[in-house]
Design a protein around this motif. Sequence first.
Motif, short mmCIF file in Angstrom:
data_model
loop_
_atom_site.label_atom_id
_atom_site.label_comp_id
_atom_site.label_asym_id
_atom_site.label_seq_id
_atom_site.Cartn_x
_atom_site.Cartn_y
_atom_site.Cartn_z
N VAL A 45 -3.13 3.54 8.30
CA VAL A 45 -2.39 2.28 8.18
C VAL A 45 -2.32 1.55 9.52
CG1 VAL A 45 -0.15 1.26 7.58
CG2 VAL A 45 -1.06 3.20 6.26
N LEU A 79 -1.11 -2.20 4.37
CA LEU A 79 -0.94 -1.19 3.33
C LEU A 79 -2.29 -0.80 2.76
CD1 LEU A 79 2.07 -2.53 1.21
CD2 LEU A 79 2.11 -0.85 3.04
N THR A 80 -2.42 0.41 2.36
CA THR A 80 -3.64 0.81 1.67
C THR A 80 -3.70 0.08 0.34
OG1 THR A 80 -2.58 2.67 0.60
CG2 THR A 80 -3.60 3.10 2.73
N PHE A 81 -4.86 -0.15 -0.16
CA PHE A 81 -5.19 -0.80 -1.43
C PHE A 81 -4.84 -2.29 -1.45
CE2 PHE A 81 -4.21 -2.13 -5.82
CZ PHE A 81 -5.50 -2.12 -6.28
N THR A 82 -3.58 -2.64 -1.16
CA THR A 82 -3.22 -4.06 -1.29
C THR A 82 -3.54 -4.84 -0.03
OG1 THR A 82 -0.97 -3.80 -0.43
CG2 THR A 82 -1.30 -3.40 -2.78
N ILE A 125 7.11 -2.99 0.21
CA ILE A 125 7.70 -1.90 -0.58
C ILE A 125 9.19 -1.80 -0.30
CG2 ILE A 125 7.60 0.56 -1.09
CD1 ILE A 125 4.68 0.49 -0.12
N ALA A 168 9.85 6.70 -3.21
CA ALA A 168 9.07 5.77 -2.39
C ALA A 168 9.01 6.17 -0.93
CB ALA A 168 9.66 4.36 -2.50
N LEU A 170 8.20 8.69 1.97
CA LEU A 170 7.36 9.87 2.18
C LEU A 170 7.85 10.68 3.37
CD1 LEU A 170 3.93 8.04 1.92
CD2 LEU A 170 4.95 9.48 0.15
N GLN B 297 -3.36 3.15 -8.74
CA GLN B 297 -3.63 3.03 -7.32
C GLN B 297 -2.33 3.23 -6.56
OE1 GLN B 297 -6.55 2.75 -6.00
NE2 GLN B 297 -7.88 1.98 -7.63
N GLU B 298 -2.44 3.50 -5.26
CA GLU B 298 -1.23 3.59 -4.46
C GLU B 298 -1.36 2.70 -3.24
OE1 GLU B 298 -0.94 7.81 -3.58
OE2 GLU B 298 -1.57 7.40 -1.53
N ALA B 299 -0.27 1.95 -3.00
CA ALA B 299 -0.17 1.17 -1.78
C ALA B 299 0.75 1.96 -0.86
CB ALA B 299 0.43 -0.21 -2.08
N ARG B 300 0.21 2.40 0.29
CA ARG B 300 0.95 3.33 1.13
C ARG B 300 0.99 2.81 2.55
NH1 ARG B 300 -1.05 6.82 4.19
NH2 ARG B 300 -3.11 6.77 3.22
N VAL B 305 5.51 4.59 -0.07
CA VAL B 305 4.40 4.51 -1.01
C VAL B 305 4.88 3.77 -2.25
CG1 VAL B 305 4.90 6.71 -2.14
CG2 VAL B 305 2.57 5.79 -2.17
N GLN B 306 3.97 3.00 -2.83
CA GLN B 306 4.24 2.34 -4.10
C GLN B 306 3.05 2.56 -5.00
OE1 GLN B 306 4.12 -2.08 -4.60
NE2 GLN B 306 6.26 -1.83 -5.16
N ILE B 308 0.80 1.67 -8.25
CA ILE B 308 0.44 0.43 -8.94
C ILE B 308 -0.56 0.78 -10.05
CG2 ILE B 308 -0.62 -1.85 -8.73
CD1 ILE B 308 0.10 -1.76 -5.74
N VAL B 310 -3.28 -0.78 -12.05
CA VAL B 310 -4.13 -1.95 -11.93
C VAL B 310 -4.84 -2.17 -13.27
CG1 VAL B 310 -6.08 -2.99 -10.73
CG2 VAL B 310 -4.44 -1.58 -9.48
N TRP B 349 -1.49 -6.42 -11.55
CA TRP B 349 -0.93 -5.23 -10.93
C TRP B 349 0.47 -4.99 -11.48
CZ3 TRP B 349 -2.14 -6.05 -4.98
CH2 TRP B 349 -3.53 -5.99 -4.80
N ARG B 351 3.33 -3.15 -10.51
CA ARG B 351 3.75 -2.46 -9.29
C ARG B 351 4.99 -1.61 -9.56
NH1 ARG B 351 2.01 -6.16 -4.33
NH2 ARG B 351 2.48 -4.20 -3.30
#
Lengths: 187, 401
Positions: A45, A79-82, A125, A168, A170, B297-300, B305-306, B308, B310, B349, B351
Amino acid sequence: MSKRLIAAISVLTVLGLAGPAWSSSISLELRAGYHVPASAAFRDVYKGGPAFAGQLEVRLTKTLSLWAGAEYFGKTGKLTFTGEETKIRIIPLTAGLKAQLDSKSLCPYLAAGAGYFLYKEENIIGTADGSVFGFLGQAGLLFKATKFLYLDLYARYSAGRTKAAGPAILAAELGGFQGGLGLIIGF
Amino acid sequence: MTDGSFDVLTVNRNNPAHLFVGGTWAGNMAVIVSWDDGASFTSRQVPAPSGYVRAVAVNPQDDSTIYIGGYYYPDGALHGALFKTTDSGSVWEDIRGTIEDAPVDAIEVDPVNPHIVMVLAGGSLYKSENAGSSWQDITPAPGLSAFRINPEVPNEIYASSGDDFLMSEDGGWSWTSIAEGFALPDVAGIDLIPSVKMVYAWTRGGGIFRNRREALYAVSIASGPRGTTNPGPGVYAYGDGATLDVTALPQTGYRFKDWSGDLSGTANPLHITVGSDIGVKAMFHLAAPSGFTVARQEARSALMVQYINVLSWQKITQVTGVAGYRIYLVNGGSLTPLGQVDASTSTYWHRGVSKTGVYQYALAAFDEDGIEGETTLPKSGRVAVMKRPAAKTRPNWERSP
């Protein structure tokens, strides 16, 4: 005479009044380094980044001293993915003992201590903040620049692990490796 | 056409541009003829002084033959008048013959066999099978007030007498009452719609009546936008107990939704057993987007972490008018709206889903009128991307000691 030259002479004058750091009972260190998080998830990240520290040291014996200081590491990542923006700030408050060889020009040392890691992370988040205890170890070399000014080439490892809280938040390792250069002024 | 007075109008069924108006012209019975749909008229006087016209009829196969009826006062006394011309009114012939000397109220010419002419005069019905040369009294009951030949089945004749309503199926030689207990007093006129065998009778002060001669029912088929039906939209006549299948045919990119109207459901084709008048309408809506899938998927970040879900699908491109897509969460068969996206978007998404949750989604396109299309589920049906690990259980079998 330029303003910069006047400022430099002023600083050297103050440092000269401070006396040689080697034999000083109190010294102040300003340090800048590059912090590489120990956690791969953290690195995904934020990657690495600059860290800054200030440290006060009190000499107990010829080879042993007590020190305390504070660091700052702040970074913006995605953020990962988004790919959405996220920000983190870590401030370890540290204290420990330092052992060093007494030498004229080159002085290796080892230090160890405890840390109280204050942290805060903000993104879409939510917000995660708090504090956690950890430890750190450091090794370095002191170079004598002048009779009152020394350079500190160091490498350190710190560790401080947060706990998971809810779905949520970690558990995460806040510490990592750091290498850098410090400027020590003796009084 | 402003001079004279005009009492009745007849149109040649075989040539609707030919109009025949009966009336009084210059003190005589007259027929005024238009061969051009009323653009111009020609007056043809009938040698019946001081006469009044009540009926005009033409031979539909040769409308230079015209019949005109009514009454007149040739000698100061009232006489029935029935005249015929075969040259569009130049020469008229008095054909009353043996018909009672009373005002002629109605004349009809058999559309199939124009030699058959029927005349109502003095409450009696007369029939000629030689175009008026001779007449036979076929009165079923005294005091007839109206009659009508079925133009599609000329042997079928309807007549009204007093409160009764009569029908003949053999050209007037025998009659049966079809009043079925209704009193139809003083019927002024009769007409019918041959296609559904509907007979109408209107009375002087007693209302309007209708009688369906067979149990024929109107089946009305309609379609909403974006499709049609087979049989096509329209009104059809079916007998009692008849069956038919109506198929809804959507346009490309659309689906049959359901039937509305007197019948409902989604069966296609729709099987109808006719027992009453019925109306159905086929409704259509957008076809569901294809390729609907869901992936977890995960937004971390470092500390948070969230998860999602998709959702993605293929945009509908073969149809214009798609305004967007709506996404639903399926909960025990009911749909809870999650959100909607515009037509240019093909992902959504969801979420903040639970890491171990099981979710089921539905997707539908909607058009510019907001009408929602067919709903689709993901290929996998229920979405359980990350299932809770199965608990370890003791095996049922144990080794015996």
